[in-house]
Design an enzyme around this catalytic site. Structure first.
Site, mmCIF file in Angstrom:
data_model
loop_
_atom_site.group_PDB
_atom_site.id
_atom_site.type_symbol
_atom_site.label_atom_id
_atom_site.label_comp_id
_atom_site.label_asym_id
_atom_site.label_seq_id
_atom_site.Cartn_x
_atom_site.Cartn_y
_atom_site.Cartn_z
ATOM 1 N N HIS A 285 0.697 -0.998 0.022
ATOM 2 C CA HIS A 285 0.048 0.032 -0.087
ATOM 3 C C HIS A 285 1.054 1.283 -0.194
ATOM 4 O O HIS A 285 0.343 2.423 -0.380
ATOM 5 C CB HIS A 285 -0.883 0.024 1.298
ATOM 6 C CG HIS A 285 -2.045 -0.978 0.874
ATOM 7 N ND1 HIS A 285 -3.334 -0.731 1.015
ATOM 8 C CD2 HIS A 285 -1.833 -2.412 0.782
ATOM 9 C CE1 HIS A 285 -3.990 -1.855 0.856
ATOM 10 N NE2 HIS A 285 -3.351 -2.793 0.483
ATOM 11 N N ASP A 286 2.134 0.950 0.543
ATOM 12 C CA ASP A 286 3.065 2.286 0.400
ATOM 13 C C ASP A 286 3.834 2.445 -1.050
ATOM 14 O O ASP A 286 3.546 3.598 -1.541
ATOM 15 C CB ASP A 286 4.359 2.224 1.524
ATOM 16 C CG ASP A 286 4.778 3.389 1.367
ATOM 17 O OD1 ASP A 286 4.297 4.555 1.330
ATOM 18 O OD2 ASP A 286 6.218 3.434 1.859
ATOM 19 N N VAL B 227 1.383 3.681 -4.295
ATOM 20 C CA VAL B 227 0.884 4.928 -4.280
ATOM 21 C C VAL B 227 2.145 6.012 -4.351
ATOM 22 O O VAL B 227 2.574 6.286 -3.033
ATOM 23 C CB VAL B 227 -0.070 5.050 -2.992
ATOM 24 C CG1 VAL B 227 -0.557 6.719 -3.143
ATOM 25 C CG2 VAL B 227 -1.139 4.147 -3.024
ATOM 26 N N ASN C 51 -8.017 1.112 2.446
ATOM 27 C CA ASN C 51 -7.074 1.244 3.898
ATOM 28 C C ASN C 51 -8.205 1.413 5.036
ATOM 29 O O ASN C 51 -7.715 0.801 6.294
ATOM 30 C CB ASN C 51 -6.031 2.422 3.869
ATOM 31 C CG ASN C 51 -5.143 2.254 2.571
ATOM 32 O OD1 ASN C 51 -5.108 1.001 2.083
ATOM 33 N ND2 ASN C 51 -4.238 3.064 2.186
ATOM 34 N N PRO D 49 -6.123 -1.567 -5.659
ATOM 35 C CA PRO D 49 -7.105 -2.519 -6.152
ATOM 36 C C PRO D 49 -8.051 -2.927 -5.247
ATOM 37 O O PRO D 49 -8.013 -3.059 -4.215
ATOM 38 C CB PRO D 49 -6.346 -3.549 -7.071
ATOM 39 C CG PRO D 49 -5.061 -3.822 -5.915
ATOM 40 C CD PRO D 49 -4.754 -2.313 -5.637
ATOM 41 N N HIS E 128 -0.512 -13.396 0.101
ATOM 42 C CA HIS E 128 -1.631 -13.936 1.080
ATOM 43 C C HIS E 128 -1.730 -15.205 1.563
ATOM 44 O O HIS E 128 -2.434 -15.836 2.221
ATOM 45 C CB HIS E 128 -2.919 -13.613 0.148
ATOM 46 C CG HIS E 128 -3.239 -11.935 -0.276
ATOM 47 N ND1 HIS E 128 -4.213 -11.870 -1.194
ATOM 48 C CD2 HIS E 128 -2.771 -10.927 0.126
ATOM 49 C CE1 HIS E 128 -4.162 -10.435 -1.411
ATOM 50 N NE2 HIS E 128 -3.263 -10.198 -0.446
ATOM 51 N N THR F 190 -2.967 -21.992 5.930
ATOM 52 C CA THR F 190 -1.964 -21.876 6.787
ATOM 53 C C THR F 190 -1.582 -20.361 7.095
ATOM 54 O O THR F 190 -0.766 -19.928 6.686
ATOM 55 C CB THR F 190 -0.967 -22.682 6.574
ATOM 56 O OG1 THR F 190 -0.333 -22.272 5.088
ATOM 57 C CG2 THR F 190 -1.088 -24.266 6.134
#
Ligand code: HEM
Length: 342
Positions: A68-69, A72, A96, A165, A195, A249
């Site tokens: 996220h940093d 942008v 966010n 996104p 993820h 997991t």
């Protein structure tokens, strides 16, 4: 002749002037703090390990901050800035708000670094070191991080809204988004493999459980037993803040995430789409699902490339990751009698 001399001089002056606003791209390097703060990387790792012992999920939450940093306006610590008058910041943007977390872990790292070597290590670099450590601490690969970033002076709510996104995104939109930042299909799939750790809220998946693409039906690309487990976790009209593991997991960094996608057990639509909707991404998902080493190699490459996205604007080393060192104050009101003095 005289005129000829004037033109380059004017160009030079302009260039010097612009330098104050637009810094040239910083050269990032491994071991950047070796002289100025030799213990920096150890401090980050130790603080991340303590955070993980307190709350296992926190390291995944910190890792997400790099995405996220960096997406942008480059990796510039902008995501860490608190809103202030005149600047909304990124924390409350669509992707966010109520979602990014563990900012307190970054604060703790920064405080420890300021204690040891004040004013030296940028918040942007802290995110990059800590994201690597999140992977290491959960059993994934280790790698050397390139450092030397500046922190931004501002953050942009609008840019975050426009760029980040949605969990509803499909593979072709994600391919386009990543390609715009010079990240390949392999980078997209490998980076989505982050993820492998962490959790997401029911808020992020209720549409695909009950109304995929406005159809009033669930996403057809879901294993039946998994869908019924998710229906139980996230009932229609239920508490959307409830969370579930992004793979089977969620505390272990492994290739289970890709095995889950192949078995139609992806949590987010933006995950499952990589296997179900596009042959370009599906091919890579299949490779990673059967070859963990290939995944580990690719995620290291992806994290380094994502970490290379830079903000060309002049920055600083923030003392507190939440605010610029000299946050511009709102213009003072003109005091009438002082004006009258003149
Ligand atoms: C490809 C596009 C991506 C989309 C659409 C996406 C979306 C999401 C969403 C919706 C969540 C859960 C948010 C919530 O429910 O509150 C999440 C969590 C997470 N994302 Fe992504 N993500 C993407 C790529 C990435 C990348 C490149 C990284 C790499 C750093 C990453 C790291 C994470 C992590 C570690 C979590 C778990 C965080 C936690 O447990 O707090 N994601 N992502």
């Amino acid at each position: 002749m005289a005129q000829l001399r004037v033109v380059p001089l004017a160009a030079l002056l302009l260039a010097i002037l612009l330098c104050g606003v637009e810094a040239t791209v910083r050269e990032l390097k491994v071991g950047y703090y070796a002289e100025t703060c030799p213990e920096a990387e150890d401090i980050v790792l130790a603080t991340m390990a303590r955070a993980q012992a307190r709350e296992a999920r926190s390291v995944a939450s910190v890792m997400r901050l790099q995405f996220h940093d960096c997406f942008v306006n480059g990796c510039d610590g902008s995501v860490l800035m608190d809103p202030r008058p005149g600047m909304e910041g990124e924390k409350d943007s669509l992707s966010n708000i109520n979602s990014l977390r563990s900012f307190d872990v970054v604060d703790e790292i920064k405080a420890a670094l300021e204690d040891r070597c004040p004013g030296v290590v940028s918040c942007a670099d802290i995110i990059v070191m800590a994201a690597r450590d999140a992977v290491v601490l959960t059993g994934g690969p280790n790698w050397a991080v390139r450092l030397g970033r500046d922190d931004s002076l501002t953050a942009s709510h609008n840019d975050s809204d426009n760029i980040m996104p949605s969990p509803r995104a499909n593979a072709s939109a994600l391919i386009r988004l990543f390609a715009g930042l010079n990240l390949s299909v392999t980078d997209l799939v490998a980076l989505s493999g982050s993820h492998s750790i962490g959790k997401a809220r029911c808020f992020s998946i209720v549409f695909r459980l009950y109304n995929q693409s406005g159809s009033g039906q669930p996403d057809p690309n879901m294993d039946m037993a998994y869908r019924s487990a998710l229906d139980t976790l996230c009932p229609q009209g239920g508490d959307e803040e409830v969370t579930g593991g992004l793979d089977a997991t969620p505390r272990v960094f492994d290739n289970q995430y890709f095995k889950d996608l192949v078995a139609l057990r992806g949590f987010l639509n933006s995950d499952q789409t990589l296997f179900s909707d596009d042959v370009r991404t599906q091919r890579v998902v299949k490779v990673f699902s059967s070859n963990q080493d290939a995944f580990f190699k690719a995620i290291v490459e992806g994290m380094v490339k994502m970490g290379d996205l830079q903000n060309p604007k002049m920055g600083e080393i923030r003392r507190n990751c939440r605010v610029a060192n000299f946050a511009p104050v709102a213009p003072k009101e003109v005091v009438a009698d002082r004006v009258l003095d003149f």
